[in-house]
Design an enzyme around this catalytic site. Structure first.
Site, PDB file in Angstrom:
ATOM      1  NE  ARG A 156      -3.959   2.060   2.326  1.00 10.42           N
ATOM      2  CZ  ARG A 156      -5.164   1.425   1.970  1.00 10.42           C
ATOM      3  NH1 ARG A 156      -5.210   0.157   1.583  1.00 10.42           N
ATOM      4  NH2 ARG A 156      -6.201   2.386   1.825  1.00 10.42           N
ATOM      5  NE  ARG A 158      -3.533   5.091   0.137  1.00  8.69           N
ATOM      6  CZ  ARG A 158      -3.627   4.461  -0.808  1.00  8.69           C
ATOM      7  NH1 ARG A 158      -2.802   3.944  -1.622  1.00  8.69           N
ATOM      8  NH2 ARG A 158      -4.729   3.515  -1.207  1.00  8.69           N
TER       9      ARG A 158
END
Ligand code: SAM
Length: 326
Positions: A156, A158
């Site tokens: 993930r 970000r």
């Protein structure tokens, strides 16, 4: 010593709140418009700090605080752009962040968004954001972090944007870079020579994964991902006994008839099957020897199937919620 205080905009189910609590920072006001998110937030943090509603109607009720946090929705800027030019953010949710920073002048801010903000639309949405933030007396540093580098079994990535009010451009401010060697010597030299930074208003291509901005100027570079906690695999966090409602074995077996067994790794995610070589996630079945792909807000029984022991199932709410680093 008094605790630092924080306000959490676009609070969702309280990701920033968890981090604040673990670091002794007191959340004094939090907001989201989503009733279901509010239910989860309030069941975990039941102290009256959460206000349900549209942020646009609540700005003036926000108290003074030290740190503003916001995982703001990645709403495009193009609508405003068509009429006003791309550096106009009026009418977007990002406007509420600029408004709080101007009115309450917290010493720090931490914003979160998808990393594609740096390169989609040739970086023009990010340019708008940077321009607005860097004209508010904040020194800014951004960097892309991957949950997998923090010991979570999830790929993930970000973008995190940090700001400190009234810091000088040449003040050391490697908040986000663990090891300075990650930056090339030429970049380090240019950081020190603030006058060599480029004008944000003239940025016309994608931004690098790391950068700094100050007073209308910026510097950027692509730096390699750094590891903070040892890697974990999905199989390390699975629940032992799982309700039948998560099981899609029979249905998945049917799909597999038209699928290819590939067993390859992509971004650390083990892909066991996909259909006809297509890259579409909808036809992939994941293994547990790597990390999970980026999890979605509403776990989908169609797109997220994992081969676990003798079943094909989706992940449980508990498996989704794993966040601790130990
Ligand atoms: C990317 S999520 C943030 C997730 C959060 N960081 C967390 O830990 O759960 C963005 C949030 O913005 C909220 N949101 C969207 N429009 C809003 C508005 N007008 N006022 C307040 N919140 C809003 C959504 O409901 C969503 O929960």
């Amino acid at each position: 010593m008094e605790k630092l205080t924080t306000v959490e905009l676009f609070a969702g189910i309280g990701g920033f709140r968890l981090a604040a609590e673990e670091n002794g920072i007191k959340t004094i006001w939090a907001n989201d418009i989503n009733k279901l998110a509010a239910k989860v937030y309030e069941s975990n943090f039941d102290d009256g700090t959460f206000i349900l509603g549209d942020i646009n109607e609540l700005i003036d009720t926000i108290p003074d605080h030290d740190i503003l946090t916001a995982g703001f929705p990645c709403q495009p800027f193009s609508k405003a752009g068509k009429k006003q030019g791309i550096d106009d953010f009026r009418g977007t949710l990002f406007e509420s962040i600029v408004s709080v920073l101007s009115k309450r002048t917290p010493r720090y801010f931490i914003l979160e968004n998808v990393n594609s903000l740096l390169y989609l639309a040739r970086g023009q949405n990010f340019r708008t954001i940077l321009n607005a933030l860097a004209s508010l007396q904040y020194k800014i540093e951004w960097n892309v972090f991957n949950a997998a580098s923090f010991g979570l079994p999830q790929h993930r990535e970000r973008l995190i944007i940090f700001g400190v009010r009234d810091a000088r451009p040449n003040e050391t401010f490697f908040l986000t870079v663990k090891n300075e060697q990650a930056l090339e010597p030429a970049v380090i030299e240019r950081i020190a020579d603030y006058t060599s930074w480029k004008r944000i208003a003239e940025a016309d291509k994608k931004f690098g994964s790391w950068g700094m901005a100050y007073n209308g100027t910026y510097i950027t570079a692509d730096i390699p991902e750094e590891t903070y906690f040892p890697a974990k695999k999905l199989k390390d966090v699975l629940q032992k006994s799982v309700d039948k409602s998560f099981d899609f074995t029979a249905d998945t077996e049917k799909r597999i008839e038209n699928s290819q067994y590939v067993n390859k790794y992509y971004n650390g995610v083990q892909i066991l099957y996909n259909q006809g070589g297509g890259a579409r996630m909808g036809y992939s079945i994941f293994g547990t020897e790597g990390t999970a792909p980026t999890l979605t807000a509403s776990t989908s029984r169609h797109y997220e199937r994992y081969a676990i022991n003798n079943t094909f199932r989706r992940l449980t709410n508990i498996e989704y919620a794993v966040y601790r680093l130990s």
